[in-house]
Design a protein around this motif. Sequence first.
Motif, mmCIF file in Angstrom:
data_model
loop_
_atom_site.group_PDB
_atom_site.id
_atom_site.type_symbol
_atom_site.label_atom_id
_atom_site.label_comp_id
_atom_site.label_asym_id
_atom_site.label_seq_id
_atom_site.Cartn_x
_atom_site.Cartn_y
_atom_site.Cartn_z
ATOM 1 N N UNK A 1 41.165 -26.123 20.447
ATOM 2 C CA UNK A 1 41.475 -24.952 21.262
ATOM 3 C C UNK A 1 42.611 -24.152 20.625
ATOM 4 N N UNK A 2 42.574 -22.846 20.797
ATOM 5 C CA UNK A 2 43.652 -22.005 20.299
ATOM 6 C C UNK A 2 44.184 -21.156 21.438
ATOM 7 N N UNK A 3 45.402 -20.746 21.295
ATOM 8 C CA UNK A 3 46.026 -19.879 22.283
ATOM 9 C C UNK A 3 46.328 -18.551 21.611
ATOM 10 N N UNK A 4 45.848 -17.487 22.185
ATOM 11 C CA UNK A 4 46.060 -16.166 21.624
ATOM 12 C C UNK A 4 47.114 -15.463 22.462
ATOM 13 N N UNK A 5 48.178 -15.063 21.805
ATOM 14 C CA UNK A 5 49.245 -14.344 22.495
ATOM 15 C C UNK A 5 49.571 -13.079 21.718
ATOM 16 N N UNK A 6 50.113 -12.117 22.399
ATOM 17 C CA UNK A 6 50.517 -10.893 21.706
ATOM 18 C C UNK A 6 52.009 -10.962 21.440
ATOM 19 N N UNK A 7 52.430 -10.325 20.366
ATOM 20 C CA UNK A 7 53.843 -10.295 20.017
ATOM 21 C C UNK A 7 54.561 -9.244 20.842
ATOM 22 N N UNK A 8 55.813 -9.487 21.188
ATOM 23 C CA UNK A 8 56.576 -8.461 21.892
ATOM 24 C C UNK A 8 56.723 -7.221 21.015
ATOM 25 N N UNK A 9 56.811 -6.063 21.632
ATOM 26 C CA UNK A 9 56.890 -4.817 20.874
ATOM 27 C C UNK A 9 58.141 -4.747 20.021
ATOM 28 N N UNK A 10 59.199 -5.431 20.427
ATOM 29 C CA UNK A 10 60.425 -5.372 19.659
ATOM 30 C C UNK A 10 60.523 -6.504 18.637
ATOM 31 N N UNK A 11 59.412 -7.116 18.291
ATOM 32 C CA UNK A 11 59.439 -8.212 17.326
ATOM 33 C C UNK A 11 59.715 -7.666 15.931
ATOM 34 N N UNK A 12 59.981 -8.580 15.003
ATOM 35 C CA UNK A 12 60.322 -8.167 13.654
ATOM 36 C C UNK A 12 59.102 -7.677 12.869
ATOM 37 N N UNK A 13 57.906 -7.862 13.405
ATOM 38 C CA UNK A 13 56.694 -7.410 12.719
ATOM 39 C C UNK A 13 56.438 -5.946 13.049
ATOM 40 N N UNK A 14 55.817 -5.284 12.111
ATOM 41 C CA UNK A 14 55.476 -3.887 12.348
ATOM 42 C C UNK A 14 54.484 -3.789 13.494
ATOM 43 N N UNK A 15 54.613 -2.786 14.295
ATOM 44 C CA UNK A 15 53.742 -2.654 15.462
ATOM 45 C C UNK A 15 52.303 -2.355 15.079
ATOM 46 N N UNK A 16 52.068 -1.816 13.876
ATOM 47 C CA UNK A 16 50.696 -1.515 13.482
ATOM 48 C C UNK A 16 50.061 -2.662 12.683
ATOM 49 N N UNK A 17 50.756 -3.794 12.566
ATOM 50 C CA UNK A 17 50.216 -4.945 11.849
ATOM 51 C C UNK A 17 49.134 -5.612 12.700
ATOM 52 N N UNK A 18 48.058 -6.007 12.069
ATOM 53 C CA UNK A 18 47.008 -6.715 12.808
ATOM 54 C C UNK A 18 46.777 -8.076 12.166
ATOM 55 N N UNK A 19 47.849 -8.773 11.845
ATOM 56 C CA UNK A 19 47.762 -10.087 11.233
ATOM 57 C C UNK A 19 47.542 -11.182 12.256
ATOM 58 N N UNK A 20 47.493 -12.401 11.763
ATOM 59 C CA UNK A 20 47.247 -13.567 12.600
ATOM 60 C C UNK A 20 48.268 -14.638 12.227
#
Length: 110
Positions: free
Chosen positions: A60-79
């Motif tokens: 099983x996997x858990x899919x979560x979204x990153x907070x908008x203020x995270x260190x990743x770019x907001x337009x990144x679609x990585x995993x």
Amino acid sequence: MNREEKTTMWLERIESYKSRQGSATDWCEENNISLSTLRYWMTKFSRENKQSSNLNKWLPIEVTSLPKNSQHESNSSGVRIHIGLASIEISSDFDPKTLETVVGILSEKC
């Protein structure tokens, strides 16, 4: 006797052997079966069980979204994949061959 019938017969025989107390030699003498034949079938089923347990298994996997203020770019679609203490991050511009290599290595180790 076809292959399936023979397999069923030997599974039953091995279950009979395992369910009683005493040595394999005694059981084989009582059932008119050579010890080497019993060992052959027990080894055969043991190998088949190991092979089937080594097949890939879905987890099983858990899919979560990153907070908008995270260190990743907001337009990144990585995993990001977490397995125990390990994690793998895959960016949107990943190299499929590298991922294949990493997954292959992990498959061998796990």
